[in-house]
Design a protein around this motif. Structure first.
Motif, PDB file in Angstrom:
ATOM      1  N   ALA A 190      29.699 -12.228  17.751  1.00  0.00           N
ATOM      2  CA  ALA A 190      30.330 -12.684  18.996  1.00  0.00           C
ATOM      3  C   ALA A 190      31.078 -13.991  18.755  1.00  0.00           C
ATOM      4  O   ALA A 190      32.204 -14.157  19.232  1.00  0.00           O
ATOM      5  N   GLN A 191      30.473 -14.904  17.997  1.00  0.00           N
ATOM      6  CA  GLN A 191      31.165 -16.155  17.667  1.00  0.00           C
ATOM      7  C   GLN A 191      32.455 -15.866  16.900  1.00  0.00           C
ATOM      8  O   GLN A 191      33.494 -16.455  17.178  1.00  0.00           O
ATOM      9  N   GLN A 192      32.370 -14.956  15.939  1.00  0.00           N
ATOM     10  CA  GLN A 192      33.532 -14.670  15.099  1.00  0.00           C
ATOM     11  C   GLN A 192      34.675 -14.051  15.887  1.00  0.00           C
ATOM     12  O   GLN A 192      35.832 -14.263  15.549  1.00  0.00           O
ATOM     13  N   THR A 193      34.359 -13.280  16.902  1.00  0.00           N
ATOM     14  CA  THR A 193      35.404 -12.599  17.675  1.00  0.00           C
ATOM     15  C   THR A 193      35.797 -13.352  18.934  1.00  0.00           C
ATOM     16  O   THR A 193      36.735 -12.945  19.629  1.00  0.00           O
ATOM     17  N   GLY A 194      35.060 -14.422  19.261  1.00  0.00           N
ATOM     18  CA  GLY A 194      35.358 -15.178  20.475  1.00  0.00           C
ATOM     19  C   GLY A 194      34.912 -14.461  21.738  1.00  0.00           C
ATOM     20  O   GLY A 194      35.399 -14.761  22.832  1.00  0.00           O
ATOM     21  N   MET A 195      33.989 -13.513  21.591  1.00  0.00           N
ATOM     22  CA  MET A 195      33.490 -12.749  22.730  1.00  0.00           C
ATOM     23  C   MET A 195      32.104 -13.250  23.118  1.00  0.00           C
ATOM     24  O   MET A 195      31.449 -13.930  22.337  1.00  0.00           O
ATOM     25  N   THR A 196      31.680 -12.862  24.316  1.00  0.00           N
ATOM     26  CA  THR A 196      30.282 -13.099  24.661  1.00  0.00           C
ATOM     27  C   THR A 196      29.439 -12.112  23.859  1.00  0.00           C
ATOM     28  O   THR A 196      29.949 -11.075  23.392  1.00  0.00           O
ATOM     29  N   GLU A 254      27.191 -10.144  25.009  1.00  0.00           N
ATOM     30  CA  GLU A 254      27.134  -8.879  25.758  1.00  0.00           C
ATOM     31  C   GLU A 254      28.393  -8.047  25.530  1.00  0.00           C
ATOM     32  O   GLU A 254      28.316  -6.829  25.314  1.00  0.00           O
ATOM     33  N   ASP A 255      29.568  -8.697  25.562  1.00  0.00           N
ATOM     34  CA  ASP A 255      30.825  -7.984  25.332  1.00  0.00           C
ATOM     35  C   ASP A 255      30.907  -7.465  23.894  1.00  0.00           C
ATOM     36  O   ASP A 255      31.381  -6.358  23.650  1.00  0.00           O
ATOM     37  N   PHE A 256      30.421  -8.269  22.953  1.00  0.00           N
ATOM     38  CA  PHE A 256      30.441  -7.839  21.555  1.00  0.00           C
ATOM     39  C   PHE A 256      29.541  -6.625  21.355  1.00  0.00           C
ATOM     40  O   PHE A 256      29.936  -5.659  20.701  1.00  0.00           O
ATOM     41  N   LYS A 257      28.364  -6.639  21.927  1.00  0.00           N
ATOM     42  CA  LYS A 257      27.449  -5.486  21.833  1.00  0.00           C
ATOM     43  C   LYS A 257      28.075  -4.248  22.470  1.00  0.00           C
ATOM     44  O   LYS A 257      27.979  -3.157  21.916  1.00  0.00           O
ATOM     45  N   ALA A 258      28.714  -4.429  23.645  1.00  0.00           N
ATOM     46  CA  ALA A 258      29.372  -3.301  24.313  1.00  0.00           C
ATOM     47  C   ALA A 258      30.486  -2.724  23.439  1.00  0.00           C
ATOM     48  O   ALA A 258      30.666  -1.505  23.378  1.00  0.00           O
ATOM     49  N   LYS A 259      31.210  -3.612  22.761  1.00  0.00           N
ATOM     50  CA  LYS A 259      32.288  -3.155  21.859  1.00  0.00           C
ATOM     51  C   LYS A 259      31.698  -2.328  20.718  1.00  0.00           C
ATOM     52  O   LYS A 259      32.272  -1.308  20.330  1.00  0.00           O
TER      53      LYS A 259
END
Length: 117
Positions: A98-104, A106-111
């Motif tokens: 999530a840090q690497q992609t700039g996402m939360t 929760e959003d990273f897991k959903a992705k």
């Protein structure tokens, strides 16, 4: 004779090469020490003294204080050693992703779920 060109940089990615390995030697050595529970306890008891023991530079110390894995990578950290540091604070692979992609997280897991990973 065929010449070999340098690989194309990937935007937002820090390449861990020989120069980065040299830059991050102290940081990675410190993170490797976290394999031992007593060292993790010593770090948590006095982070500044523990960082000084390994000779971290100002950039590395600031990244440690910020708990920012991306800054640690930019400071020469190797993700495999940094996983030991992240684990001290309960961060897992999804947190780092999530840090690497700039996402939360929760959003990273959903992705990941949406991608079938």
């Amino acid at each position: 004779m065929t010449s070999v060109s340098a690989p194309e940089p990937i935007p937002g990615t820090t390449i861990f090469d020989g120069a980065m390995a040299m830059k991050g030697y102290a940081l990675n050595k410190m993170c490797y020490s976290f394999n031992e529970a007593e060292n993790r306890k010593a770090f948590l008891a006095d982070e500044d003294a523990y960082c000084a023991k390994y000779g971290l530079n100002d950039q590395q110390k600031a990244a440690i204080k910020a708990r920012n894995v991306l800054q640690l990578i930019a400071a020469g950290g190797n993700i495999y050693y940094l996983a030991k540091f992240a684990g001290i604070f309960g961060l897992n692979v999804q947190d780092v992703g999530a840090q690497q992609t700039g996402m939360t997280v929760e959003d990273f897991k959903a992705k990941l779920v949406a991608a079938g990973v």
